[in-house]
Every structure is written in structure tokens, then in C-alpha cells.
Motif scaffolding. Sequence first.
Motif, PDB file in Angstrom:
ATOM      1  N   LYS A 292       0.582  -1.548  -0.307  1.00 53.06           N
ATOM      2  CA  LYS A 292      -0.279  -1.056   0.482  1.00 53.06           C
ATOM      3  C   LYS A 292       0.985   1.007  -0.044  1.00 53.06           C
ATOM      4  CE  LYS A 292      -3.703   0.157   2.937  1.00 53.06           C
ATOM      5  NZ  LYS A 292      -4.827   0.694   2.061  1.00 53.06           N
ATOM      6  N   GLU A 293       2.226   0.820   1.049  1.00 52.15           N
ATOM      7  CA  GLU A 293       2.819   2.396   0.893  1.00 52.15           C
ATOM      8  C   GLU A 293       3.240   2.781  -0.639  1.00 52.15           C
ATOM      9  OE1 GLU A 293       4.268   3.191   4.949  1.00 52.15           O
ATOM     10  OE2 GLU A 293       4.569   1.261   4.581  1.00 52.15           O
ATOM     11  N   GLN A 296       0.593   3.745  -3.042  1.00 54.98           N
ATOM     12  CA  GLN A 296       0.232   4.862  -3.046  1.00 54.98           C
ATOM     13  C   GLN A 296       1.839   6.421  -2.944  1.00 54.98           C
ATOM     14  OE1 GLN A 296      -1.929   5.903   0.030  1.00 54.98           O
ATOM     15  NE2 GLN A 296      -3.706   3.646  -0.027  1.00 54.98           N
ATOM     16  N   PHE A 370      -7.476   6.057  -2.681  1.00 52.34           N
ATOM     17  CA  PHE A 370      -6.756   5.550  -1.733  1.00 52.34           C
ATOM     18  C   PHE A 370      -7.586   5.051  -0.196  1.00 52.34           C
ATOM     19  CE2 PHE A 370      -3.632   8.727  -3.019  1.00 52.34           C
ATOM     20  CZ  PHE A 370      -3.489   8.252  -4.502  1.00 52.34           C
ATOM     21  N   ASP A 371      -8.913   5.646  -0.202  1.00 54.18           N
ATOM     22  CA  ASP A 371      -9.379   4.762   1.101  1.00 54.18           C
ATOM     23  C   ASP A 371     -10.741   5.375   1.093  1.00 54.18           C
ATOM     24  OD1 ASP A 371     -10.515   5.009   3.854  1.00 54.18           O
ATOM     25  OD2 ASP A 371      -8.907   5.859   5.097  1.00 54.18           O
ATOM     26  N   ASP A 420      -4.810  -0.969  -2.855  1.00 53.89           N
ATOM     27  CA  ASP A 420      -4.291  -0.465  -2.735  1.00 53.89           C
ATOM     28  C   ASP A 420      -4.764   1.092  -3.131  1.00 53.89           C
ATOM     29  OD1 ASP A 420      -2.984  -1.891  -0.410  1.00 53.89           O
ATOM     30  OD2 ASP A 420      -2.227  -3.263  -2.950  1.00 53.89           O
ATOM     31  N   ASP A 421      -5.007   1.360  -3.742  1.00 56.42           N
ATOM     32  CA  ASP A 421      -5.433   2.122  -5.159  1.00 56.42           C
ATOM     33  C   ASP A 421      -6.696   1.695  -6.515  1.00 56.42           C
ATOM     34  OD1 ASP A 421      -4.939   4.698  -7.296  1.00 56.42           O
ATOM     35  OD2 ASP A 421      -2.866   4.478  -7.153  1.00 56.42           O
TER      36      ASP A 421
END
Length: 435
Positions: A292-293, A296, A370-371, A420-421
Motif C-alpha cells: 500500500k505504501e 500510493q 486510496f481510502d 491499495d489504489d
Amino acid sequence: MKQLFTLLVLLSTFYQSKAQTTAISPSIKTSKAVLDDFMDQRFGMFIHWGPVTLRGTEIGWSRGTSVPVQDYDNLYKEFNPVLFNADIWVKTAKDAGMKYLTITSKHHDGFCLWPTKFSDYNIMNSPYKKDIVGELAKACKKYNIKFCVYFTVLDWHDPNYPIHLPDGKNLDPKADIHKFITTMKNQLREIVTQYHPYVLWFDGNWESPWKNEYGADLYTFLKKLDPNVIINNRIGASQGGEHPKLTERIIGDFATPEQKIGELNMNNPWETCMTICQQWAWKPNDKLKTLKECIQTLAKTSGGNGNLLFNVGPMADGRIEQRQINRLKEMGDWLANYGESIYGTKGGPYKPNEVFATTRKNNKLYVHIFDQKSADVILPALHGVKVNQAYLLKGSKINYSQNTDGSIVLRLPEHLPNADDSVIVLELNINSDNL
């Protein structure tokens, strides 16, 4: 009054002279077409590597701190990375969706990964005796990856460079910076003429011996060797250790925010350099960024109109850790589906945040989600913009509406295809270049 006038004349002459020594002729600056091509690449691999991997400490910075100088400077006598395979490294970058690769040909410890004629402190005097830079250049050509070279403008190992330890103190009165610069030029001539790098990525410009006029002279020298070579903004002197934003007064072609995502900038090219773990060089059990890091970070960087130079630190035997290879491959898998929203795009018009970032190309606006904190994502109004349709990239249509003030409401599906995206495409009534 006469004395004041004389002082002002002297100061004016000084500053004019200073400006002349640091000015770059517009005729030799890298063209917009070349820089646009660079920015279209969006994603590259950074590699920090050398004999220091035998200790697992940071390259350059651990010399004389966590590793005694005598120990550090003799590590090359043990450095024998028999499992190094340039094809595997470059194929790893290719599978990650990366478009270019940058190798630390010489870091601040002064060790050279190519057989330079201007220093004995190089790979040919290690047990390995193979040209690392040359093999990577050849592999990059094979896999259609653009080959780039990192080169430091400080060298704590070279007796002619006035500083010999990372603390930046105690200038050596016997050092000769002009002889050092001659060595630099000779080594850079080797690199440019033998390996033909796409980018020269400089570093180490914050120490007091390095002056802006040296950077201007070096930029001019390199442009005579290759008019199209791209050069970053760390070739000129920096102040207070900061890597400056790109302005007309900064020498170099693009800005280089480090270990952080750069700010949205539609006027000047920039590239974030960041580690996939914590340390630049290999460290045992170093903490790895989550997928995810990683994804993103790439999306937010592209959304800010920048490139991401993502660093790996290979091990002493020449291998990149399998866990790092796996993580990069996962990024490549994501890009296989969503690369349209990254490569060749522009950032903006919205500033990236923790919920979404946007990129754009032709009449399409790509919204990176993203969220999923709520059922709707609301995009502020854009002048003259109407949405013709909205859909998941490589997926089904989604519901949307536009309020009377022009703001765009995207109604997210209950389950997004990628946690994640996920990317939503908005087809607009105008070319996104006009946003």
C-alpha cells in the motif's frame, strides 16, 4: 556619500561577477522535449551498492562513524559479489514497471564501481574485477531501460577533497579542490563517453568546499560531451544541507526531494528519491514498506506531477533480497492494470491527499482512490469542465453527478477492485491540458 557610492559600485561588480561564474548559457540547457520525455517515464530504480554491504551499514555515512575508517577503506579487498547478475537486476526493474535505473557509480566513500583510470580505489582492484557500471549499461540496453548514473561531488576518501569525514569539519590544508575537480571531470568523461547515461544524478553538494561556480562549470563541461544528458539540481552548491527547489537560479534540470513526496508543481520537473526499506544501502532485516505504501507513494508522486526513483540496496553477494524483488513485482502487477494512469500523464489539477490523487491525459482525468472512508468522493469544481462518463479503469461504469457549483460527486461501488489504489476514469468535455 562618495564612499557609499564607491562601496555600492564594488558590491555591484562583485555580484555581477558572481552571477557570471554561475550562469548557464540558455543554449546548452537541456531541452524541454528531453525533459518531457524524462517526466513521462514516471518510475525508476535507484541502487545504492558497494563494499560497505559487507558491514550492513549506510553507504558513505558510516565511514568513520559506525565503521572505523581503516576498516571501511579496506572492505573492497573482501568485496567479491559472485552472485551479481546485471540481467537479473534490470529484469527486476522491468518487472516492477520501472522505466529507468540509476546506479551509484561513486558514493561519498569514493569507491568506484567502474574501472576508472583516475583512481585505484575501484572495482578492478577488488577480488571481483568486473565492470559493474558497464554490465548494467549493457543490460539496460537489452531490456529497453534507460540507464542513469549517480556520482557524488564530494569524496571523503580522496586526499585532494578538503573534508575526509562525514562530520563536515576540519578542512585539510593540504587538499587541492582544483586537482579534485580535474579528477572528477576525467571520471565523468569516462562515464559519459563509455556508458552514455540518460541522466547524471549528482549528490554531496552541501559541504562548504563545493561552490556554485564549480557546478556551473561542470554542467557546461558535461553538456559539451553530451548535449542531451539530463542533470539533477545537486550539481550546484546547496545551503544548509537542503536540496533546493528548482528555480531560475538553481543549476540543474530537475529538483530532487528526498525521502518525501514532492509538492504539486506543474512548472518545474521533479523526482522524489525514496527507499523501499529504511536504509539506502543493504541492512539486515531492514523494515520493508508495505505494498500500500509503495503503490500510493507512486500514485501521489505522479499526482503531484513528479517521478519516483525507488531505491533498493543489494546484498554483499550481489543479489537483491527476494522480499524486495517480490514487493517490486507486486508494484509491477498493479501497473500492468493501472499503468495508463501513471505513464505519460500530468499531475493535478488537485493536490494529492490521503483519500485520492489525480493524474490526467488527453480528455481523461484519472482519480486514484486510496481510502473508502465514505460512499462518495467529492472533487472540487473545475472551470468549464463537465464529465461525460465515469468508470473504473478496465472495469464497469460508476454513478456520478455534478452539483450546480460544478463539483463532481463520485459514488463508489461497495467493493473497490484494489484496496491499495483503485482508479476511476472521468472522460471530460475538454482536453485535460486545459485544466
